[in-house]
Scaffold this motif. Sequence first.
Motif, PDB file in Angstrom:
ATOM      1  N   LEU A  72       0.838  -1.204   0.000  1.00  0.00           N
ATOM      2  CA  LEU A  72       0.000   0.000   0.000  1.00  0.00           C
ATOM      3  C   LEU A  72       0.873   1.254   0.000  1.00  0.00           C
ATOM      4  O   LEU A  72       0.582   2.223  -0.712  1.00  0.00           O
ATOM      5  CB  LEU A  72      -0.912   0.004   1.227  1.00  0.00           C
ATOM      6  N   TYR A  73       1.927   1.218   0.773  1.00  0.00           N
ATOM      7  CA  TYR A  73       2.823   2.380   0.882  1.00  0.00           C
ATOM      8  C   TYR A  73       3.443   2.712  -0.472  1.00  0.00           C
ATOM      9  O   TYR A  73       3.424   3.869  -0.905  1.00  0.00           O
ATOM     10  CB  TYR A  73       3.903   2.091   1.915  1.00  0.00           C
ATOM     11  N   VAL A  74       3.985   1.714  -1.150  1.00  0.00           N
ATOM     12  CA  VAL A  74       4.667   1.972  -2.427  1.00  0.00           C
ATOM     13  C   VAL A  74       3.677   2.209  -3.568  1.00  0.00           C
ATOM     14  O   VAL A  74       4.060   2.735  -4.616  1.00  0.00           O
ATOM     15  CB  VAL A  74       5.644   0.831  -2.787  1.00  0.00           C
ATOM     16  N   SER A  75       2.396   1.830  -3.361  1.00  0.00           N
ATOM     17  CA  SER A  75       1.405   2.059  -4.409  1.00  0.00           C
ATOM     18  C   SER A  75       1.126   3.539  -4.629  1.00  0.00           C
ATOM     19  O   SER A  75       0.463   3.917  -5.592  1.00  0.00           O
ATOM     20  CB  SER A  75       0.093   1.333  -4.079  1.00  0.00           C
ATOM     21  N   LEU A  76       1.642   4.390  -3.747  1.00  0.00           N
ATOM     22  CA  LEU A  76       1.451   5.838  -3.920  1.00  0.00           C
ATOM     23  C   LEU A  76       1.894   6.288  -5.295  1.00  0.00           C
ATOM     24  O   LEU A  76       1.250   7.140  -5.912  1.00  0.00           O
ATOM     25  CB  LEU A  76       2.246   6.603  -2.853  1.00  0.00           C
ATOM     26  N   TRP A  77       3.004   5.712  -5.804  1.00  0.00           N
ATOM     27  CA  TRP A  77       3.567   6.213  -7.058  1.00  0.00           C
ATOM     28  C   TRP A  77       2.691   5.853  -8.249  1.00  0.00           C
ATOM     29  O   TRP A  77       2.755   6.519  -9.295  1.00  0.00           O
ATOM     30  CB  TRP A  77       4.997   5.680  -7.215  1.00  0.00           C
ATOM     31  N   VAL A  78       1.867   4.833  -8.119  1.00  0.00           N
ATOM     32  CA  VAL A  78       0.842   4.560  -9.130  1.00  0.00           C
ATOM     33  C   VAL A  78      -0.340   5.504  -8.912  1.00  0.00           C
ATOM     34  O   VAL A  78      -0.863   6.104  -9.856  1.00  0.00           O
ATOM     35  CB  VAL A  78       0.365   3.092  -9.055  1.00  0.00           C
ATOM     36  N   TYR A  79      -0.721   5.648  -7.660  1.00  0.00           N
ATOM     37  CA  TYR A  79      -1.910   6.428  -7.308  1.00  0.00           C
ATOM     38  C   TYR A  79      -1.791   7.884  -7.756  1.00  0.00           C
ATOM     39  O   TYR A  79      -2.732   8.442  -8.339  1.00  0.00           O
ATOM     40  CB  TYR A  79      -2.119   6.347  -5.797  1.00  0.00           C
ATOM     41  N   VAL A  80      -0.650   8.520  -7.504  1.00  0.00           N
ATOM     42  CA  VAL A  80      -0.508   9.937  -7.860  1.00  0.00           C
ATOM     43  C   VAL A  80      -0.445  10.146  -9.369  1.00  0.00           C
ATOM     44  O   VAL A  80      -0.579  11.282  -9.838  1.00  0.00           O
ATOM     45  CB  VAL A  80       0.742  10.565  -7.198  1.00  0.00           C
ATOM     46  N   SER A  81      -0.246   9.068 -10.126  1.00  0.00           N
ATOM     47  CA  SER A  81      -0.208   9.182 -11.586  1.00  0.00           C
ATOM     48  C   SER A  81      -1.605   9.119 -12.207  1.00  0.00           C
ATOM     49  O   SER A  81      -1.763   9.449 -13.390  1.00  0.00           O
ATOM     50  CB  SER A  81       0.658   8.061 -12.183  1.00  0.00           C
ATOM     51  N   LEU A  82      -2.607   8.711 -11.435  1.00  0.00           N
ATOM     52  CA  LEU A  82      -3.948   8.524 -11.997  1.00  0.00           C
ATOM     53  C   LEU A  82      -4.641   9.835 -12.377  1.00  0.00           C
ATOM     54  O   LEU A  82      -5.192   9.922 -13.481  1.00  0.00           O
ATOM     55  CB  LEU A  82      -4.816   7.724 -11.017  1.00  0.00           C
ATOM     56  N   PRO A  83      -4.664  10.857 -11.502  1.00  0.00           N
ATOM     57  CA  PRO A  83      -5.362  12.085 -11.912  1.00  0.00           C
ATOM     58  C   PRO A  83      -4.832  12.695 -13.212  1.00  0.00           C
ATOM     59  O   PRO A  83      -5.627  12.972 -14.120  1.00  0.00           O
ATOM     60  CB  PRO A  83      -5.175  13.018 -10.705  1.00  0.00           C
ATOM     61  N   PRO A  84      -3.504  12.909 -13.344  1.00  0.00           N
ATOM     62  CA  PRO A  84      -3.053  13.488 -14.620  1.00  0.00           C
ATOM     63  C   PRO A  84      -3.314  12.570 -15.810  1.00  0.00           C
ATOM     64  O   PRO A  84      -3.500  13.052 -16.928  1.00  0.00           O
ATOM     65  CB  PRO A  84      -1.551  13.710 -14.401  1.00  0.00           C
ATOM     66  N   ALA A  85      -3.330  11.262 -15.562  1.00  0.00           N
ATOM     67  CA  ALA A  85      -3.539  10.314 -16.670  1.00  0.00           C
ATOM     68  C   ALA A  85      -4.910  10.488 -17.306  1.00  0.00           C
ATOM     69  O   ALA A  85      -5.067  10.258 -18.515  1.00  0.00           O
ATOM     70  CB  ALA A  85      -3.372   8.881 -16.181  1.00  0.00           C
ATOM     71  N   ILE A  86      -5.915  10.902 -16.521  1.00  0.00           N
ATOM     72  CA  ILE A  86      -7.262  11.009 -17.083  1.00  0.00           C
ATOM     73  C   ILE A  86      -7.731  12.460 -17.222  1.00  0.00           C
ATOM     74  O   ILE A  86      -8.923  12.713 -17.398  1.00  0.00           O
ATOM     75  CB  ILE A  86      -8.281  10.198 -16.247  1.00  0.00           C
ATOM     76  N   LEU A  87      -6.789  13.390 -17.152  1.00  0.00           N
ATOM     77  CA  LEU A  87      -7.109  14.772 -17.501  1.00  0.00           C
ATOM     78  C   LEU A  87      -7.024  14.927 -19.017  1.00  0.00           C
ATOM     79  O   LEU A  87      -6.106  14.403 -19.649  1.00  0.00           O
ATOM     80  CB  LEU A  87      -6.147  15.751 -16.815  1.00  0.00           C
ATOM     81  N   GLY A  88      -7.982  15.646 -19.595  1.00  0.00           N
ATOM     82  CA  GLY A  88      -8.072  15.672 -21.049  1.00  0.00           C
ATOM     83  C   GLY A  88      -7.561  16.924 -21.726  1.00  0.00           C
ATOM     84  O   GLY A  88      -7.454  16.949 -22.946  1.00  0.00           O
ATOM     85  N   THR A  89      -7.246  17.971 -20.958  1.00  0.00           N
ATOM     86  CA  THR A  89      -6.781  19.207 -21.585  1.00  0.00           C
ATOM     87  C   THR A  89      -5.399  19.580 -21.065  1.00  0.00           C
ATOM     88  O   THR A  89      -5.061  19.297 -19.906  1.00  0.00           O
ATOM     89  CB  THR A  89      -7.749  20.381 -21.313  1.00  0.00           C
ATOM     90  N   ARG A  90      -4.647  20.255 -21.911  1.00  0.00           N
ATOM     91  CA  ARG A  90      -3.295  20.658 -21.524  1.00  0.00           C
ATOM     92  C   ARG A  90      -3.335  21.677 -20.386  1.00  0.00           C
ATOM     93  O   ARG A  90      -2.504  21.630 -19.482  1.00  0.00           O
ATOM     94  CB  ARG A  90      -2.575  21.255 -22.734  1.00  0.00           C
ATOM     95  N   ARG A  91      -4.319  22.562 -20.413  1.00  0.00           N
ATOM     96  CA  ARG A  91      -4.418  23.560 -19.358  1.00  0.00           C
ATOM     97  C   ARG A  91      -4.615  22.893 -17.999  1.00  0.00           C
ATOM     98  O   ARG A  91      -3.974  23.282 -17.012  1.00  0.00           O
ATOM     99  CB  ARG A  91      -5.585  24.511 -19.648  1.00  0.00           C
ATOM    100  N   GLU A  92      -5.489  21.915 -17.943  1.00  0.00           N
ATOM    101  CA  GLU A  92      -5.714  21.223 -16.665  1.00  0.00           C
ATOM    102  C   GLU A  92      -4.481  20.457 -16.222  1.00  0.00           C
ATOM    103  O   GLU A  92      -4.182  20.387 -15.030  1.00  0.00           O
ATOM    104  CB  GLU A  92      -6.909  20.279 -16.764  1.00  0.00           C
ATOM    105  N   LEU A  93      -3.765  19.878 -17.171  1.00  0.00           N
ATOM    106  CA  LEU A  93      -2.532  19.171 -16.828  1.00  0.00           C
ATOM    107  C   LEU A  93      -1.521  20.107 -16.182  1.00  0.00           C
ATOM    108  O   LEU A  93      -0.910  19.778 -15.156  1.00  0.00           O
ATOM    109  CB  LEU A  93      -1.928  18.527 -18.074  1.00  0.00           C
ATOM    110  N   PHE A  94      -1.354  21.295 -16.753  1.00  0.00           N
ATOM    111  CA  PHE A  94      -0.407  22.253 -16.192  1.00  0.00           C
ATOM    112  C   PHE A  94      -0.893  22.790 -14.846  1.00  0.00           C
ATOM    113  O   PHE A  94      -0.098  22.992 -13.924  1.00  0.00           O
ATOM    114  CB  PHE A  94      -0.158  23.402 -17.174  1.00  0.00           C
ATOM    115  N   ASP A  95      -2.201  23.018 -14.741  1.00  0.00           N
ATOM    116  CA  ASP A  95      -2.751  23.490 -13.464  1.00  0.00           C
ATOM    117  C   ASP A  95      -2.564  22.442 -12.375  1.00  0.00           C
ATOM    118  O   ASP A  95      -2.217  22.769 -11.229  1.00  0.00           O
ATOM    119  CB  ASP A  95      -4.239  23.821 -13.612  1.00  0.00           C
TER     120      ASP A  95
END
Length: 223
Positions: A72-95
């Motif tokens: 669970l502890y090391v799964s953080l590095w997968v978890y924090v990658s999920l929000p940017p992975a499903i953002l659809g616009t460049r502006r939101e990615l930078f924000d």
Amino acid sequence: MNNSLAPLAWYRQVAIALPRHLWLKAMVTPLFIALFFGAYLYLLKSPSFPITVMPLTVLDHLISFQPSAMPLYVSLWVYVSLPPAILGTRRELFDYAAAMAINCLIGLLIFYFWPTSVPASQVDWALYPGMDYLKNMDAAGNACPSLHVATATFSAIWLNFILSRFGVPNWLRYVNWAWCTGIIYSTIAIRQHVVVDVVAGLLLGILVAQLSLRQRRCVQIPL
């Protein structure tokens, strides 16, 4: 009956968002993690001020040592990658990246001016080879606030916002909160942090996430 104006199913929206700006997501996420770790480890190995040992609370004594919480502890590095992975616009990615950077920078500045560590544990880490490696790489410093908790909490709030916008079923949002809760629990269960660190990390993650989403909650980003 014409269904052309019917909203897309949530999984179709996710499928559309995932490949958008894929090269940007693939480059920025690992680069950000690498830069963060460089600064984090530098402060860990070279504290500029005397180190404060964080106090134990009653809750720290009630939560038993659980080496099984390590995944669970090391799964953080997968978890924090999920929000940017499903953002659809460049502006939101930078924000999102800017807000996450602020989240981490605040923690790093605190580590610089107020270095902290967790109390020595009675655990014989040699009996747990995987954890022994973690303890050697990420020593008991840079404790408060827990950036493990701060980044997990920040990611959970953003992910909940994105999933809500997609109209996902409630069970999927519950999975998000459960995963975040598991990561937070793991920081204490493997003796990487104490409760005070966790509370400080929660407050930091919630504050930055809520401020970064404040103007966005009324905005519908088209897919």
